[in-house]
Design an enzyme around this catalytic site. Structure first.
Site, PDB file in Angstrom:
ATOM      1  N   ASP A  38      18.559  44.200  41.885  1.00 15.29           N
ATOM      2  CA  ASP A  38      19.227  43.667  42.720  1.00 15.29           C
ATOM      3  C   ASP A  38      18.269  43.281  43.804  1.00 15.29           C
ATOM      4  O   ASP A  38      17.189  43.956  43.938  1.00 15.29           O
ATOM      5  CB  ASP A  38      19.956  44.979  43.447  1.00 15.29           C
ATOM      6  CG  ASP A  38      21.237  44.369  44.388  1.00 15.29           C
ATOM      7  OD1 ASP A  38      22.434  44.295  43.806  1.00 15.29           O
ATOM      8  OD2 ASP A  38      21.007  43.842  45.644  1.00 15.29           O
ATOM      9  N   ASP A  73      14.717  37.538  41.575  1.00 14.55           N
ATOM     10  CA  ASP A  73      15.907  36.448  41.743  1.00 14.55           C
ATOM     11  C   ASP A  73      16.321  36.092  40.343  1.00 14.55           C
ATOM     12  O   ASP A  73      15.573  35.400  39.773  1.00 14.55           O
ATOM     13  CB  ASP A  73      15.523  35.483  42.612  1.00 14.55           C
ATOM     14  CG  ASP A  73      16.500  34.535  42.919  1.00 14.55           C
ATOM     15  OD1 ASP A  73      17.574  34.483  42.284  1.00 14.55           O
ATOM     16  OD2 ASP A  73      16.406  33.663  43.809  1.00 14.55           O
ATOM     17  N   ASN A 100      25.916  40.124  36.456  1.00 11.83           N
ATOM     18  CA  ASN A 100      26.878  40.318  37.331  1.00 11.83           C
ATOM     19  C   ASN A 100      26.441  39.743  38.622  1.00 11.83           C
ATOM     20  O   ASN A 100      27.425  39.800  39.666  1.00 11.83           O
ATOM     21  CB  ASN A 100      26.974  41.936  37.156  1.00 11.83           C
ATOM     22  CG  ASN A 100      27.931  42.306  38.511  1.00 11.83           C
ATOM     23  OD1 ASN A 100      29.162  42.548  38.508  1.00 11.83           O
ATOM     24  ND2 ASN A 100      27.231  42.762  39.713  1.00 11.83           N
ATOM     25  N   TYR A 171      32.791  28.832  43.887  1.00 10.66           N
ATOM     26  CA  TYR A 171      32.889  29.839  43.256  1.00 10.66           C
ATOM     27  C   TYR A 171      33.752  29.791  41.696  1.00 10.66           C
ATOM     28  O   TYR A 171      33.228  30.249  40.584  1.00 10.66           O
ATOM     29  CB  TYR A 171      33.401  31.057  43.954  1.00 10.66           C
ATOM     30  CG  TYR A 171      33.500  32.682  43.240  1.00 10.66           C
ATOM     31  CD1 TYR A 171      32.411  33.233  42.946  1.00 10.66           C
ATOM     32  CD2 TYR A 171      34.910  32.927  42.948  1.00 10.66           C
ATOM     33  CE1 TYR A 171      32.853  34.542  42.387  1.00 10.66           C
ATOM     34  CE2 TYR A 171      35.059  34.295  42.205  1.00 10.66           C
ATOM     35  CZ  TYR A 171      33.985  34.961  42.099  1.00 10.66           C
ATOM     36  OH  TYR A 171      34.172  36.395  41.609  1.00 10.66           O
ATOM     37  N   LYS A 175      32.384  30.365  38.001  1.00 13.74           N
ATOM     38  CA  LYS A 175      33.017  31.121  37.156  1.00 13.74           C
ATOM     39  C   LYS A 175      33.608  30.501  35.924  1.00 13.74           C
ATOM     40  O   LYS A 175      33.787  31.130  34.550  1.00 13.74           O
ATOM     41  CB  LYS A 175      34.009  32.041  37.730  1.00 13.74           C
ATOM     42  CG  LYS A 175      33.245  32.755  38.857  1.00 13.74           C
ATOM     43  CD  LYS A 175      32.205  33.735  38.156  1.00 13.74           C
ATOM     44  CE  LYS A 175      31.617  34.931  39.194  1.00 13.74           C
ATOM     45  NZ  LYS A 175      30.665  35.511  38.385  1.00 13.74           N
ATOM     46  N   THR A 205      35.722  45.216  45.851  1.00 14.60           N
ATOM     47  CA  THR A 205      34.104  44.904  46.108  1.00 14.60           C
ATOM     48  C   THR A 205      33.968  44.330  47.403  1.00 14.60           C
ATOM     49  O   THR A 205      35.013  44.059  48.135  1.00 14.60           O
ATOM     50  CB  THR A 205      33.664  44.093  45.158  1.00 14.60           C
ATOM     51  OG1 THR A 205      34.069  42.724  45.215  1.00 14.60           O
ATOM     52  CG2 THR A 205      33.790  44.306  43.749  1.00 14.60           C
TER      53      THR A 205
END
Length: 306
Positions: A38, A73, A100, A171, A175, A205
């Site tokens: 992360d 990254d 993820n 997005y 996806k 989330t």
């Protein structure tokens, strides 16, 4: 679930918070050694200076598990390669990649800037490809050396990518591409002992709760203490199973998961066909197209469409 991934080495990207955090904890609980990746970014991808991955690693270690922090990254070519190499150097191998990491820059298409588009495509789509490419190269080298591993890649698509979502064109496009990349990679990597699948999760989330008061209320835990269908921890059991040796015969599939529901989603496939046997004249195609569409299944409605 304990022991299903005993001794396996797992990378989880974007694992500092939300669904990724739950994946990391669940893999550790199943016996895996986890690289918790992360960069500590904000919801829009900006740097925050936070180190949520360290907190996840501390949780895993506190329960007797084995985990390390990584801050590379995933959409940087050298960074993604370093992440794969770090897993191998620290734990001696790599068995599972869970991609993820991601963030949002939501706008209607006519209001979206070039950076809004490029940044989201970069982190989601390029990030998935970069990680897949370097992990795949490692597994290919292992296979050529006679040490084929029972390897797994689990990508993260979205209902927005499968069906569309108003105000999320960047997005949704990323996806959707990830879902197709999953099918492509499953075919290309099969010879190296690698299965590739994707999930399209629905859970609470930072992304979902930031999408307005109505969405936040819909995602909130039930006040009566009943089953919390939006708990991100509900998503991880499927991912942990897909990462295990038990899933060896499952590849190239996209699964939706929400609460206690798991389903498989079919992608593009030929539906209704008319073959004239020669070139069509444009003037005669009107009634033919009407027949085809009348017989074809109705498309799933775009999220947020009126």
């Amino acid at each position: 679930m304990s022991g299903i991934n005993e001794g396996r080495v797992v990378i989880v990207t974007g694992a500092g918070r939300g669904i990724g955090r739950e994946h990391a904890l669940a893999f550790a609980a199943s016996g895996a050694k986890v690289v918790v990746n992360d960069i500590g970014a904000g919801l829009d991808g900006s740097a925050t200076g936070d180190s949520p991955a360290e907190q996840v690693v501390a949780e895993i270690v506190a329960t007797g598990g084995d985990a390390v922090v990584n801050g590379d990254d995933v959409a940087d070519w050298a960074g993604s390669e370093n992440l794969v190499n770090s897993a191998v150097e620290h734990f001696g191998a790599l068995d599972v990649l869970v991609s993820n990491a991601g963030f949002l820059r939501d706008k209607m298409l006519v209001s979206m800037s070039e950076n809004d588009w490029d940044d989201v495509i970069r982190v989601h789509l390029k990030g998935h490809f970069s990680m897949l490419r370097h992990a795949g190269a490692y597994w290919r080298a292992q296979a050529k050396a006679g040490s084929t591993r029972s390897a797994r890649i689990i990508n993260t698509s979205s209902g927005a990518g499968l069906y569309g979502s108003v105000g999320q064109g960047n997005y949704a496009a990323a996806k959707a591409a990830i879902a197709q990349l999953t099918i492509q990679a499953a075919s290309e990597l099969a010879g190296y002992g690698v299965t590739v699948n994707a999930i399209a999760p629905s859970a609470r989330t930072r992304m979902t709760t930031s999408a307005g008061e109505a969405m936040a209320a819909q995602m909130a835990p039930p006040a009566d203490g009943s089953f919390d269908t939006m708990d991100p921890a509900n998503v991880s059991p499927l991912v942990v199973w897909l990462g295990s040796p038990e899933s060896a015969n499952v590849t190239g599939r996209v699964f939706e998961v929400e609460g206690g529901k798991v389903s498989v989603t079919d992608g593009w496939q030929r539906s209704v066909l008319r073959d004239k046997g020669s070139r069509w004249d444009p003037a005669e195609l009107g009634p033919v197209i009407a027949e085809i569409l009348a017989e074809a299944p109705a498309p799933f409605p775009v999220y947020g469409a009126r």
